[in-house]
Motif scaffolding. Structure first.
Motif, PDB file in Angstrom:
ATOM      1  N   THR A  40       0.829  -1.207   0.000  1.00  0.00           N
ATOM      2  CA  THR A  40       0.000   0.000   0.000  1.00  0.00           C
ATOM      3  C   THR A  40       0.861   1.253   0.000  1.00  0.00           C
ATOM      4  N   LYS A  41       1.882   1.271   0.847  1.00  0.00           N
ATOM      5  CA  LYS A  41       2.763   2.439   0.894  1.00  0.00           C
ATOM      6  C   LYS A  41       3.509   2.616  -0.414  1.00  0.00           C
ATOM      7  N   ALA A  42       3.929   1.499  -1.029  1.00  0.00           N
ATOM      8  CA  ALA A  42       4.653   1.573  -2.302  1.00  0.00           C
ATOM      9  C   ALA A  42       3.771   2.155  -3.399  1.00  0.00           C
ATOM     10  N   ILE A  43       2.499   1.797  -3.402  1.00  0.00           N
ATOM     11  CA  ILE A  43       1.562   2.334  -4.394  1.00  0.00           C
ATOM     12  C   ILE A  43       1.479   3.851  -4.257  1.00  0.00           C
ATOM     13  N   LEU A  44       1.346   4.343  -3.038  1.00  0.00           N
ATOM     14  CA  LEU A  44       1.240   5.782  -2.810  1.00  0.00           C
ATOM     15  C   LEU A  44       2.556   6.491  -3.132  1.00  0.00           C
ATOM     16  N   HIS A  45       3.692   5.885  -2.742  1.00  0.00           N
ATOM     17  CA  HIS A  45       4.997   6.459  -3.085  1.00  0.00           C
ATOM     18  C   HIS A  45       5.119   6.596  -4.598  1.00  0.00           C
ATOM     19  N   HIS A  46       4.757   5.561  -5.303  1.00  0.00           N
ATOM     20  CA  HIS A  46       4.849   5.563  -6.764  1.00  0.00           C
ATOM     21  C   HIS A  46       3.939   6.625  -7.362  1.00  0.00           C
ATOM     22  N   ALA A  47       2.705   6.737  -6.851  1.00  0.00           N
ATOM     23  CA  ALA A  47       1.746   7.716  -7.366  1.00  0.00           C
ATOM     24  C   ALA A  47       2.262   9.136  -7.169  1.00  0.00           C
ATOM     25  N   PHE A  48       2.780   9.444  -5.977  1.00  0.00           N
ATOM     26  CA  PHE A  48       3.296  10.780  -5.709  1.00  0.00           C
ATOM     27  C   PHE A  48       4.527  11.086  -6.568  1.00  0.00           C
ATOM     28  N   TRP A  49       5.385  10.081  -6.728  1.00  0.00           N
ATOM     29  CA  TRP A  49       6.594  10.260  -7.538  1.00  0.00           C
ATOM     30  C   TRP A  49       6.232  10.556  -8.988  1.00  0.00           C
ATOM     31  N   LEU A  50       5.275   9.800  -9.516  1.00  0.00           N
ATOM     32  CA  LEU A  50       4.871   9.975 -10.900  1.00  0.00           C
ATOM     33  C   LEU A  50       4.235  11.350 -11.110  1.00  0.00           C
ATOM     34  N   ALA A  51       3.417  11.783 -10.163  1.00  0.00           N
ATOM     35  CA  ALA A  51       2.793  13.104 -10.261  1.00  0.00           C
ATOM     36  C   ALA A  51       3.851  14.203 -10.235  1.00  0.00           C
ATOM     37  N   GLU A  52       4.905  13.992  -9.456  1.00  0.00           N
ATOM     38  CA  GLU A  52       5.994  14.969  -9.394  1.00  0.00           C
ATOM     39  C   GLU A  52       6.729  15.055 -10.731  1.00  0.00           C
ATOM     40  N   GLN A  53       6.943  13.887 -11.359  1.00  0.00           N
ATOM     41  CA  GLN A  53       7.609  13.880 -12.660  1.00  0.00           C
ATOM     42  C   GLN A  53       6.765  14.604 -13.705  1.00  0.00           C
ATOM     43  N   LYS A  54       5.482  14.377 -13.672  1.00  0.00           N
ATOM     44  CA  LYS A  54       4.570  15.035 -14.632  1.00  0.00           C
ATOM     45  C   LYS A  54       4.601  16.548 -14.458  1.00  0.00           C
ATOM     46  N   GLN A  55       4.732  16.978 -13.212  1.00  0.00           N
ATOM     47  CA  GLN A  55       4.720  18.404 -12.926  1.00  0.00           C
ATOM     48  C   GLN A  55       6.042  19.072 -13.297  1.00  0.00           C
ATOM     49  N   ASN A  56       7.153  18.374 -13.111  1.00  0.00           N
ATOM     50  CA  ASN A  56       8.469  18.995 -13.259  1.00  0.00           C
ATOM     51  C   ASN A  56       9.149  18.747 -14.606  1.00  0.00           C
ATOM     52  N   LEU A  57       8.837  17.627 -15.236  1.00  0.00           N
ATOM     53  CA  LEU A  57       9.498  17.301 -16.493  1.00  0.00           C
ATOM     54  C   LEU A  57       8.824  17.975 -17.678  1.00  0.00           C
ATOM     55  N   VAL A  59       7.091  18.050 -21.295  1.00  0.00           N
ATOM     56  CA  VAL A  59       6.103  17.084 -21.782  1.00  0.00           C
ATOM     57  C   VAL A  59       6.763  15.944 -22.536  1.00  0.00           C
ATOM     58  N   LYS A  60       7.684  16.267 -23.421  1.00  0.00           N
ATOM     59  CA  LYS A  60       8.336  15.227 -24.217  1.00  0.00           C
ATOM     60  C   LYS A  60       9.134  14.265 -23.338  1.00  0.00           C
ATOM     61  N   GLN A  61       9.805  14.807 -22.358  1.00  0.00           N
ATOM     62  CA  GLN A  61      10.610  13.965 -21.471  1.00  0.00           C
ATOM     63  C   GLN A  61       9.724  13.078 -20.605  1.00  0.00           C
ATOM     64  N   TYR A  62       8.592  13.643 -20.176  1.00  0.00           N
ATOM     65  CA  TYR A  62       7.659  12.871 -19.366  1.00  0.00           C
ATOM     66  C   TYR A  62       7.080  11.713 -20.181  1.00  0.00           C
ATOM     67  N   LYS A  63       6.690  12.012 -21.428  1.00  0.00           N
ATOM     68  CA  LYS A  63       6.156  10.957 -22.288  1.00  0.00           C
ATOM     69  C   LYS A  63       7.213   9.899 -22.592  1.00  0.00           C
ATOM     70  N   LYS A  64       8.455  10.344 -22.732  1.00  0.00           N
ATOM     71  CA  LYS A  64       9.549   9.411 -22.983  1.00  0.00           C
ATOM     72  C   LYS A  64       9.742   8.485 -21.787  1.00  0.00           C
ATOM     73  N   LEU A  65       9.593   9.036 -20.593  1.00  0.00           N
ATOM     74  CA  LEU A  65       9.697   8.228 -19.372  1.00  0.00           C
ATOM     75  C   LEU A  65       8.623   7.152 -19.358  1.00  0.00           C
ATOM     76  N   LEU A  66       7.396   7.546 -19.678  1.00  0.00           N
ATOM     77  CA  LEU A  66       6.295   6.584 -19.695  1.00  0.00           C
ATOM     78  C   LEU A  66       6.526   5.509 -20.746  1.00  0.00           C
ATOM     79  N   SER A  67       6.964   5.936 -21.913  1.00  0.00           N
ATOM     80  CA  SER A  67       7.183   4.992 -23.010  1.00  0.00           C
ATOM     81  C   SER A  67       8.304   4.006 -22.687  1.00  0.00           C
ATOM     82  N   SER A  68       9.391   4.508 -22.118  1.00  0.00           N
ATOM     83  CA  SER A  68      10.536   3.642 -21.823  1.00  0.00           C
ATOM     84  C   SER A  68      10.212   2.588 -20.773  1.00  0.00           C
ATOM     85  N   GLN A  69       9.269   2.902 -19.881  1.00  0.00           N
ATOM     86  CA  GLN A  69       8.901   1.973 -18.812  1.00  0.00           C
ATOM     87  C   GLN A  69       7.648   1.161 -19.146  1.00  0.00           C
TER      88      GLN A  69
END
Length: 215
Positions: A40-57, A59-69
């Motif tokens: 449960t904690k890992a799910i929330l950690h992951h969700a917050f981390w991903l939201a941070e990447q979306k906010q700071n990266l 757009v192209k870099q964020y999409k590249k991150l999603l695509s690579s993973q």
């Protein structure tokens, strides 16, 4: 949104979580409480981390991150989790099962009162969350429907249907049948005429005449 978690440099692959919830719920029930807490904690950690990447990266870099993973299309559920639980810490939900986290996030508008109530609790666990959800689901007393005589036709038209008339004396039915037999009219014709006469009377267009007063 909570502050970034120090030491977390990459999220756990989101594909790890959803199978637990959608396909292996029995495995969750059989796992140790500690493992469930970590998940449960890992799910929330992951969700917050991903939201941070979306906010700071960018757009192209964020999409590249999603695509690579291989996360394209799957990130939405975790962004919803981040938005829903942005005022909490992952540790706050350590005693809540993953399925409930997904449920609250997916229906955040429906369960907004539940989420707001959780902010007032010093301890959040599965029992308290389920109790709040159940209370939220309590159906409200249904408002009585306005009686309607209208029925729909397949072609979009409509017709009126008078409900059955139950009388111990059977006076209305007996009188209607007598009129039909003697006058050769249909029930619909007689009812239509009776309604027209009543409407005229209500408008003052008809008055009762007492033959005894006639000259």
């Amino acid at each position: 949104m909570m502050t970034p978690i120090q030491g977390v440099t990459a999220p756990i692959n989101s594909r790890q979580f959803q199978p637990y919830v959608e396909e292996n719920s029995d495995a969750i029930a059989d796992s140790s409480f500690q493992s469930l807490t970590d998940l449960t904690k890992a799910i929330l950690h992951h969700a917050f981390w991903l939201a941070e990447q979306k906010q700071n990266l960018p757009v192209k870099q964020y999409k590249k991150l999603l695509s690579s993973q291989g996360w394209e299309g799957e990130e939405k559920k975790y962004l919803k989790i981040a938005t829903t639980f942005g005022k909490f810490e992952p540790q706050d939900f350590a005693q809540v099962e993953p399925r409930t986290i997904y449920q609250l996030a997916e229906r955040s508008k429906q369960y907004q009162k539940v989420i707001d109530r959780l902010l007032d609790l010093s301890v959040i666990n599965q029992e308290t969350v389920r109790a709040l959800i159940q209370k939220q689901r309590t159906p409200r007393a249904a408002r009585p429907k306005k009686p309607s005589i209208w029925r729909r036709l397949k072609n979009g038209g409509r017709y009126c249907q008078i409900p059955p008339i139950h009388e111990a004396s059977e006076q209305t039915g007996t009188t209607l049948q007598k009129m039909m037999d003697e006058e050769g009219l249909s029930a619909q014709q007689i009812v239509a005429e009776a309604i027209a006469l009543r409407q005229a009377y209500k408008k003052g267009q008809l008055v009762y005449a007492d033959k005894r007063n006639e000259c």
